[in-house]
Design a protein around this motif. Structure first.
Motif, short mmCIF file in Angstrom:
data_model
loop_
_atom_site.label_atom_id
_atom_site.label_comp_id
_atom_site.label_asym_id
_atom_site.label_seq_id
_atom_site.Cartn_x
_atom_site.Cartn_y
_atom_site.Cartn_z
N ALA A 1 3.49 -5.04 -21.89
CA ALA A 1 4.04 -6.20 -21.18
C ALA A 1 3.16 -6.62 -20.00
O ALA A 1 2.96 -7.81 -19.74
N HIS A 2 2.62 -5.62 -19.28
CA HIS A 2 1.79 -5.94 -18.13
C HIS A 2 0.53 -6.69 -18.56
O HIS A 2 0.12 -7.67 -17.92
N LEU A 3 -0.05 -6.24 -19.67
CA LEU A 3 -1.25 -6.90 -20.21
C LEU A 3 -0.92 -8.33 -20.63
O LEU A 3 -1.65 -9.27 -20.29
N LEU A 4 0.16 -8.49 -21.36
CA LEU A 4 0.56 -9.82 -21.82
C LEU A 4 0.84 -10.74 -20.64
O LEU A 4 0.39 -11.90 -20.62
N SER A 5 1.56 -10.23 -19.65
CA SER A 5 1.87 -11.04 -18.48
C SER A 5 0.60 -11.49 -17.75
O SER A 5 0.47 -12.65 -17.35
N GLY A 6 -0.35 -10.58 -17.61
CA GLY A 6 -1.58 -10.92 -16.93
C GLY A 6 -2.39 -11.96 -17.67
O GLY A 6 -3.03 -12.83 -17.06
N LEU A 7 -2.36 -11.90 -19.01
CA LEU A 7 -3.15 -12.83 -19.81
C LEU A 7 -2.56 -14.23 -19.84
O LEU A 7 -3.29 -15.22 -19.86
N ILE A 8 -1.22 -14.32 -19.84
CA ILE A 8 -0.61 -15.65 -19.96
C ILE A 8 -0.31 -16.27 -18.60
O ILE A 8 -0.07 -17.48 -18.51
N SER A 9 -0.37 -15.48 -17.53
CA SER A 9 -0.02 -16.00 -16.20
C SER A 9 -0.84 -17.22 -15.79
O SER A 9 -0.28 -18.17 -15.24
N PRO A 10 -2.15 -17.26 -16.06
CA PRO A 10 -2.91 -18.45 -15.65
C PRO A 10 -2.51 -19.72 -16.40
O PRO A 10 -2.88 -20.82 -15.99
N TYR A 11 -1.75 -19.57 -17.49
CA TYR A 11 -1.38 -20.73 -18.29
C TYR A 11 0.04 -21.20 -18.02
O TYR A 11 0.54 -22.10 -18.67
N SER B 1 -10.65 -8.96 -2.37
CA SER B 1 -9.23 -8.70 -2.66
C SER B 1 -9.02 -7.72 -3.80
O SER B 1 -7.95 -7.13 -3.92
N GLY B 2 -10.04 -7.55 -4.62
CA GLY B 2 -9.88 -6.74 -5.83
C GLY B 2 -9.51 -7.55 -7.05
O GLY B 2 -9.35 -7.00 -8.14
N ALA B 3 -9.40 -8.88 -6.90
CA ALA B 3 -9.03 -9.73 -8.04
C ALA B 3 -10.10 -9.70 -9.12
O ALA B 3 -9.79 -9.73 -10.32
N ALA B 4 -11.37 -9.63 -8.73
CA ALA B 4 -12.45 -9.60 -9.72
C ALA B 4 -12.34 -8.37 -10.60
O ALA B 4 -12.43 -8.46 -11.84
N GLU B 5 -12.11 -7.22 -9.99
CA GLU B 5 -11.96 -5.98 -10.75
C GLU B 5 -10.72 -6.04 -11.62
O GLU B 5 -10.73 -5.60 -12.78
N PHE B 6 -9.63 -6.59 -11.09
CA PHE B 6 -8.39 -6.71 -11.85
C PHE B 6 -8.61 -7.55 -13.11
O PHE B 6 -8.18 -7.18 -14.21
N LEU B 7 -9.25 -8.70 -12.96
CA LEU B 7 -9.48 -9.60 -14.09
C LEU B 7 -10.45 -9.00 -15.09
O LEU B 7 -10.28 -9.16 -16.31
N ASP B 8 -11.47 -8.29 -14.62
CA ASP B 8 -12.39 -7.61 -15.53
C ASP B 8 -11.66 -6.55 -16.34
O ASP B 8 -11.86 -6.43 -17.56
N ASP B 9 -10.82 -5.76 -15.68
CA ASP B 9 -10.05 -4.72 -16.38
C ASP B 9 -9.10 -5.34 -17.39
O ASP B 9 -8.91 -4.81 -18.50
N LEU B 10 -8.49 -6.46 -17.01
CA LEU B 10 -7.55 -7.14 -17.90
C LEU B 10 -8.26 -7.57 -19.18
O LEU B 10 -7.72 -7.40 -20.29
N GLU B 11 -9.45 -8.11 -19.04
CA GLU B 11 -10.20 -8.57 -20.21
C GLU B 11 -10.65 -7.40 -21.08
O GLU B 11 -10.64 -7.50 -22.31
N ARG B 12 -11.03 -6.29 -20.44
CA ARG B 12 -11.41 -5.11 -21.22
C ARG B 12 -10.23 -4.59 -22.02
O ARG B 12 -10.37 -4.22 -23.20
N VAL C 1 0.84 -1.20 0.00
CA VAL C 1 0.00 0.00 0.00
C VAL C 1 0.88 1.25 0.00
O VAL C 1 0.64 2.21 -0.75
N GLN C 2 1.91 1.24 0.83
CA GLN C 2 2.82 2.39 0.92
C GLN C 2 3.52 2.63 -0.42
O GLN C 2 3.74 3.79 -0.82
N ASP C 3 3.88 1.55 -1.12
CA ASP C 3 4.58 1.68 -2.40
C ASP C 3 3.62 2.02 -3.54
O ASP C 3 4.08 2.29 -4.66
N GLY C 4 2.33 1.97 -3.29
CA GLY C 4 1.36 2.23 -4.36
C GLY C 4 1.31 1.11 -5.38
O GLY C 4 0.89 1.32 -6.52
N ALA C 5 1.72 -0.10 -4.97
CA ALA C 5 1.75 -1.26 -5.88
C ALA C 5 0.39 -1.97 -5.80
O ALA C 5 0.21 -2.92 -5.02
N ASN C 6 -0.57 -1.50 -6.59
CA ASN C 6 -1.94 -1.97 -6.46
C ASN C 6 -2.09 -3.47 -6.72
O ASN C 6 -2.86 -4.15 -6.03
N GLU C 7 -1.36 -3.99 -7.71
CA GLU C 7 -1.49 -5.42 -7.99
C GLU C 7 -0.94 -6.24 -6.83
O GLU C 7 -1.52 -7.27 -6.45
#
Length: 368
Positions: free
Chosen positions: A351-361, A325-336, A40-46
């Protein structure tokens, strides 16, 4: 339900949970709280979200220890507790554990695409002849109705005079009733050896959720899902009308167990879903402004058992954790973002988008 910070060690929520009675739970939870504070202090939302994907399940799964026992919480504790003290590596361990549960548990109970729509049955609905597929068994088990609203399956009504009479007496309007998988249909696609071949064909992401189920003490369930067509077994299916199916798949609707076996409270992310159910339901449990919003998922047919209570409990846990946790919003934003992005940027900004999309695989090594 909205995104929420983890409760402190001194909070009534944590103290009353009884989680601190488990060995190393308090010290491990303190590590999680410290990682959350630094993120939170670092502002690292993910990273904030990933920490909460570790912390919230501890409380949720411990509350369901009557269903799962202590094994799931002990598994999470054992994954986090070896992390080194201090600012760096210890936090990274927590983040990676959170990423694992987001990508290989929450994502496997969440389906973002249109629900798989099975062709409606063409034969007359009778129990002796209606056992050709798991979908047909589930629909017969559920009396050819949506389990929540009571709406009759339109094709079944069309071909059966008795259902026509019942539907007329109860009112409402027939609709398409779809087969809805509790654990995503794609989760174990290709896992295990086919009946025609001795070659084991595993998808990259299936071992992740099966490993987690095994580590949670659900070995029998993992093996049943890993079997050929195991994910299509009737105990992994619900009969739901399309809009409720979509809400269940996207973790906006879930079922919490009650003290009565196979009786569940219907829970939802926002009141709009509840209003919709009440508006179209022909069941007293789910219609009217004072509806209790509970339902029975029972079955007196040996060939078609009710939905598996442990799978429903895991789905409910994932749904609640995804929103807290905010994971639902994160995944919705990723798909949009994915829908709006035709090609990846040459400058690396995608890169962040690509990483998020392939991470589950990503390949998860461990017991599957």
């Amino acid at each position: 339900m909205t995104m929420s910070p983890l409760p402190t060690l001194e909070s009534p929520q944590f103290q009353e949970s009884g989680l601190c009675e488990l060995p190393n739970a308090a010290s491990m939870y303190e590590k999680i709280l410290q990682a959350e504070a630094r993120a939170v202090q670092d502002g690292a939302n993910e990273n904030v979200m990933l920490v909460r994907v570790v912390g919230h399940p501890l409380l949720e799964l411990h509350a369901k220890r009557g269903i799962f026992g202590n094994r799931p919480c002990e598994t999470i504790i054992d994954e986090v507790i070896p992390s080194s003290t201090g600012h760096g590596d210890g936090d990274n361990v927590v983040f990676e554990v959170g990423r694992r549960y987001r990508d290989h548990l929450i994502c496997r109970f969440r389906t973002s695409t249109e629900p798989y729509r099975y062709p409606p049955p063409s034969s007359h609905p009778s129990r002796p002849s209606y056992d050709k597929t798991a979908k047909e068994k589930a629909l017969a088990r559920d009396d050819f109705q949506c389990m929540i609203t009571g709406s009759f399956d339109e094709t079944s009504v069309k071909h059966n005079a008795e259902l026509q009479a019942r539907e007329k007496d109860l009112g409402g309007r027939p609709t398409v009733v779809e087969a809805c998988h509790i654990l995503s249909e794609s989760t174990t696609q290709g896992v295990g050896a086919s009946e025609e071949s001795s070659v084991v064909n595993k998808t990259h992401y299936a071992p992740g959720v099966l490993a987690i189920l095994t580590q949670f003490g659900l070995e029998r369930l993992a093996k049943a899902l890993e079997a050929v067509n195991g994910v299509h077994e009737v105990w992994n299916l619900l009969s739901l009308e399309p809009h409720i199916h979509a809400d269940f798949d996207s973790l906006k609707l879930w079922f919490e167990s009650t003290d009565e076996p196979n009786r569940y409270e219907i829970c939802f992310f926002n009141v709009t879903i509840g209003r919709y159910i009440r508006a179209i339901s022909i069941r007293p449990e789910t219609s009217g402004p004072n509806a209790k919003m509970v339902d029975n998922f029972s079955s007196d047919w040996e060939g078609a058992p009710p939905p598996d209570p442990k799978l429903l409990a895991l789905h409910a846990t994932c749904a609640r954790v995804a929103h807290m946790s905010g994971a639902a919003e994160f995944l919705d934003d990723l798909e949009r973002q994915a829908e709006e992005t035709d090609v990846l940027a040459f400058d690396g900004s995608s890169a962040h988008l690509l990483s998020g999309l392939i991470s589950p695989y990503a390949v998860i090594y461990g017991v599957a």
